[in-house]
Design a protein around this motif. Structure first.
Motif, PDB file in Angstrom:
ATOM      1  N   ASN A  79       3.161   4.366   7.839  1.00 13.73           N
ATOM      2  CA  ASN A  79       4.398   4.149   8.609  1.00 13.73           C
ATOM      3  C   ASN A  79       4.089   3.810  10.068  1.00 13.73           C
ATOM      4  O   ASN A  79       4.709   2.900  10.640  1.00 13.73           O
ATOM      5  CB  ASN A  79       5.283   5.401   8.566  1.00 13.73           C
ATOM      6  N   LEU A  80       3.136   4.545  10.649  1.00 15.41           N
ATOM      7  CA  LEU A  80       2.808   4.298  12.065  1.00 15.41           C
ATOM      8  C   LEU A  80       2.120   2.947  12.264  1.00 15.41           C
ATOM      9  O   LEU A  80       2.341   2.278  13.273  1.00 15.41           O
ATOM     10  CB  LEU A  80       1.950   5.441  12.623  1.00 15.41           C
ATOM     11  N   GLN A  81       1.345   2.544  11.278  1.00 15.77           N
ATOM     12  CA  GLN A  81       0.739   1.200  11.349  1.00 15.77           C
ATOM     13  C   GLN A  81       1.819   0.127  11.241  1.00 15.77           C
ATOM     14  O   GLN A  81       1.779  -0.892  11.949  1.00 15.77           O
ATOM     15  CB  GLN A  81      -0.278   1.010  10.227  1.00 15.77           C
ATOM     16  N   LEU A  82       2.783   0.359  10.341  1.00 16.15           N
ATOM     17  CA  LEU A  82       3.886  -0.597  10.181  1.00 16.15           C
ATOM     18  C   LEU A  82       4.696  -0.692  11.481  1.00 16.15           C
ATOM     19  O   LEU A  82       5.053  -1.788  11.926  1.00 16.15           O
ATOM     20  CB  LEU A  82       4.819  -0.170   9.034  1.00 16.15           C
ATOM     21  N   ILE A 125       8.990   8.053  13.488  1.00 15.49           N
ATOM     22  CA  ILE A 125       9.114   6.663  13.940  1.00 15.49           C
ATOM     23  C   ILE A 125       9.784   6.606  15.318  1.00 15.49           C
ATOM     24  O   ILE A 125       9.347   5.877  16.208  1.00 15.49           O
ATOM     25  CB  ILE A 125       9.893   5.855  12.874  1.00 15.49           C
ATOM     26  N   ALA A 126      10.822   7.410  15.493  1.00 11.55           N
ATOM     27  CA  ALA A 126      11.520   7.440  16.793  1.00 11.55           C
ATOM     28  C   ALA A 126      10.561   7.903  17.889  1.00 11.55           C
ATOM     29  O   ALA A 126      10.543   7.339  18.990  1.00 11.55           O
ATOM     30  CB  ALA A 126      12.726   8.370  16.719  1.00 11.55           C
ATOM     31  N   ASN A 127       9.745   8.909  17.583  1.00 11.76           N
ATOM     32  CA  ASN A 127       8.845   9.474  18.597  1.00 11.76           C
ATOM     33  C   ASN A 127       7.742   8.509  19.020  1.00 11.76           C
ATOM     34  O   ASN A 127       7.275   8.561  20.144  1.00 11.76           O
ATOM     35  CB  ASN A 127       8.208  10.773  18.083  1.00 11.76           C
ATOM     36  N   GLU A 180       0.852  -1.195   0.000  1.00 10.19           N
ATOM     37  CA  GLU A 180       0.000   0.000   0.000  1.00 10.19           C
ATOM     38  C   GLU A 180       0.891   1.250   0.000  1.00 10.19           C
ATOM     39  O   GLU A 180       0.646   2.205  -0.738  1.00 10.19           O
ATOM     40  CB  GLU A 180      -0.856  -0.026   1.268  1.00 10.19           C
ATOM     41  N   ARG A 181       1.930   1.182   0.842  1.00  4.02           N
ATOM     42  CA  ARG A 181       2.903   2.267   0.899  1.00  4.02           C
ATOM     43  C   ARG A 181       3.572   2.475  -0.468  1.00  4.02           C
ATOM     44  O   ARG A 181       3.787   3.596  -0.909  1.00  4.02           O
ATOM     45  CB  ARG A 181       3.952   1.954   1.968  1.00  4.02           C
ATOM     46  N   LYS A 206      -0.843  10.327   4.263  1.00 10.26           N
ATOM     47  CA  LYS A 206      -1.256   8.916   4.167  1.00 10.26           C
ATOM     48  C   LYS A 206      -0.074   7.988   4.438  1.00 10.26           C
ATOM     49  O   LYS A 206      -0.203   6.952   5.094  1.00 10.26           O
ATOM     50  CB  LYS A 206      -1.835   8.618   2.777  1.00 10.26           C
ATOM     51  N   ILE A 207       1.089   8.360   3.903  1.00 13.87           N
ATOM     52  CA  ILE A 207       2.286   7.543   4.121  1.00 13.87           C
ATOM     53  C   ILE A 207       2.679   7.551   5.602  1.00 13.87           C
ATOM     54  O   ILE A 207       3.043   6.511   6.160  1.00 13.87           O
ATOM     55  CB  ILE A 207       3.452   8.015   3.215  1.00 13.87           C
ATOM     56  N   ASP A 208       2.585   8.714   6.246  1.00 17.23           N
ATOM     57  CA  ASP A 208       2.883   8.764   7.685  1.00 17.23           C
ATOM     58  C   ASP A 208       1.974   7.811   8.449  1.00 17.23           C
ATOM     59  O   ASP A 208       2.409   7.119   9.369  1.00 17.23           O
ATOM     60  CB  ASP A 208       2.691  10.196   8.229  1.00 17.23           C
TER      61      ASP A 208
END
Lengths: 96, 96
Positions: free
Chosen positions: B17-20, A58-60, A26-27, B12-14
């Motif tokens: 990313n958070l789901q990943l 991601i770090a946060n 999806e990404r 949307k990508i963020d």
């Protein structure tokens, strides 16, 4: 007993793997969409500031058990695959 | 206009990313649980046959846009992080 527990945990991991697979693709689609727009605007595909922002996000939000550095390493591989995907699309478009 | 589209796609990508991030950590917890059981049974942490099975599952369900080899490369990094996580736990346990 414990072997059965292992099997159950493995089934859960398979399920997580398939969710990851779906999300990574999806990404990839979203990255392709951005790539199309960037191409039409004549912008560079790779944006190091954007990559840094994503790594900070991601770090946060990382709650572990993986350490931030490990998680960022995995994400860098995902980012790299995304960039290769659109550079590849771009190259194919140039060959048409 | 197109810059706004880029911003929307980036949001949307963020989100992806958070789901990943969440799923990769969830996977890490499951791997830790398996690691605990394996340790109690005296089993090896790394199982190449299991890894091959997971890579095959990923190949079978991959719908793109990423190619199978690219996807498997990303997953190998995720698997490696998982193994390092439990070997690390094991090492810490030995030091207690």
């Amino acid at each position: 007993m414990s072997n059965q527990e292992i099997d159950e945990l493995r089934a859960k991991i398979d399920n997580v793997n398939l969710q990851l697979l779906k999300l990574i693709n999806e990404r990839g689609q979203l990255v392709q969409e951005i790539g199309e727009i960037k191409k039409s605007l004549g912008l560079e595909m790779y944006d190091p500031i954007r990559e840094r922002d994503m790594l900070n996000l991601i770090a946060n939000y990382n709650e572990g058990p993986f350490e931030i550095a490990t998680m960022q390493h995995i994400f860098k591989e995902i980012f790299k695959a995304g960039i290769e995907l659109i550079e590849d699309d771009h190259r194919k478009a140039l060959l048409v």
